[in-house]
Design an enzyme around this catalytic site. Structure first.
Site, PDB file in Angstrom:
ATOM      1  CG  ASN A  12      -1.754   1.232   1.362  1.00 39.36           C
ATOM      2  OD1 ASN A  12      -1.928   1.972   0.398  1.00 39.36           O
ATOM      3  ND2 ASN A  12      -2.291   1.471   2.549  1.00 39.36           N
ATOM      4  CE  LYS A  14      -0.023   3.261   4.907  1.00 37.19           C
ATOM      5  NZ  LYS A  14       0.163   3.427   6.369  1.00 37.19           N
ATOM      6  CG  HIS A 104      -5.749   1.619   5.443  1.00 44.38           C
ATOM      7  ND1 HIS A 104      -5.229   2.541   6.323  1.00 44.38           N
ATOM      8  CD2 HIS A 104      -4.732   0.766   5.149  1.00 44.38           C
ATOM      9  CE1 HIS A 104      -3.958   2.270   6.550  1.00 44.38           C
ATOM     10  NE2 HIS A 104      -3.624   1.196   5.848  1.00 44.38           N
ATOM     11  CD  GLU A 106      -2.893   5.501   6.701  1.00 47.39           C
ATOM     12  OE1 GLU A 106      -1.790   5.188   7.169  1.00 47.39           O
ATOM     13  OE2 GLU A 106      -3.118   5.616   5.475  1.00 47.39           O
ATOM     14  CD  GLU A 174      -5.462  -1.308   8.670  1.00 44.30           C
ATOM     15  OE1 GLU A 174      -4.377  -0.888   8.240  1.00 44.30           O
ATOM     16  OE2 GLU A 174      -6.517  -0.677   8.552  1.00 44.30           O
ATOM     17  N   GLY A 180       3.039   1.860  11.721  1.00 44.72           N
ATOM     18  CA  GLY A 180       4.012   2.945  11.732  1.00 44.72           C
ATOM     19  C   GLY A 180       4.785   3.092  13.024  1.00 44.72           C
ATOM     20  CB  SER A 220       5.544  -2.357  12.338  1.00 42.41           C
ATOM     21  OG  SER A 220       5.181  -1.062  12.764  1.00 42.41           O
TER      22      SER A 220
END
Length: 262
Positions: A12, A14, A104, A106, A174, A180, A220
């Site tokens: 991904n 992003k 996702h 985000e 996730e 991250g 990660s």
């Protein structure tokens, strides 16, 4: 008998790389995997570029017959109409996208997407022949309050309402607390949640669909830990974020068998 599932390594990107950079990146990725004598039968490798890159990626992969898949990072719940800034699944299908990421973390966090919106997008993807990569996961607060797997299981149950299991599905766990952070969940944690998610798929769509559905871990992920996740029976690949923008690292993740010693 359990179905043998081809591992899926999804990158991904992003909001990174413009259409010219995407061409160079995909070429280098294909060369890197070929130079390393990567066996494409070991895993399906896919990239998920920004919308503006998709035509360029499509053209390159088709012209050079590259053994890579690609998809979009999101789609609209609507097929057409007065929805400024949104992208229809019909447009993605016209670009021969195989997959689309939905829900996702985000999107859920920054765009306030609810489980109901995620469900509507999953149905939209299926209407246009796209395989949804349905993302589920919990925050650190969710984990402490509800325990492992409770939130992802609830998210997936809603996401699957009205879904046709015969049209294909990928699920990505996730944990938001790991994304991250540089600190991934343990393989045992990922396996526990993946097993619970497979049980939900079996309850809603049947055992056959559950056994065929690939469940990915995302958070990660890197070359140093990918093999440990893929040793788990219910983890079938990875949704890779930041590391997917590093050619050497992402190629190494795709060659996970080198790290397994298999």
């Amino acid at each position: 008998m359990a179905v043998k599932r081809t591992p899926f390594i999804a990158g991904n990107w992003k909001m990174n790389l413009d259409h010219l950079q995407s061409i160079a990146f995909v070429q280098k990725l294909a060369w890197s995997l070929a130079d390393a004598k990567h066996d494409y039968a070991d895993a399906e490798v896919a990239v998920f570029p920004p919308f503006t890159d998709l035509r360029s990626v499509q053209t390159l992969i088709a012209a050079d017959s590259l053994p890579l898949a690609y998809g979009a990072q999101d789609l609209s719940a609507h097929d057409s109409g007065a929805y400024t800034g949104e992208v229809s699944g019909a447009f993605l299908a016209a670009l021969d996208c195989a997959y689309v990421i939905i829900g996702h973390s985000e999107r859920r966090t920054y765009h306030h997407e609810t489980d109901a919106i995620v469900n509507a997008k999953v149905l939209a993807a299926q209407r246009h022949g796209l395989v949804p990569v349905v993302c589920v996961g919990e925050t650190a607060e969710d984990l402490e309050r509800f325990g492992a797997s409770a939130v992802p299981v609830a998210q997936l149950r809603t996401a699957l309402e009205g879904v046709d299991g015969a049209k294909g599905l990928v699920v990505a766990y996730e944990p938001v607390w790991a994304i991250g952070s540089g600190q991934a969940a343990t393989p045992e944690q990922a396996e526990k949640v993946a097993a619970a998610l497979r049980e939900v798929i079996a309850e809603v769509l049947g055992d056959d669909v559950a056994q065929a559905t690939r469940i990915l871990y995302g958070g990660s992920v890197k070359a140093a830990n990918i093999a440990s996740f893929l040793r788990e029976p219910n983890v079938d690949g990875a949704l890779v974020g930041g590391a997917s923008l590093d050619i050497d690292e992402f190629s190494s993740i795709a060659r996970f068998k080198k790290h397994v010693g298999a």
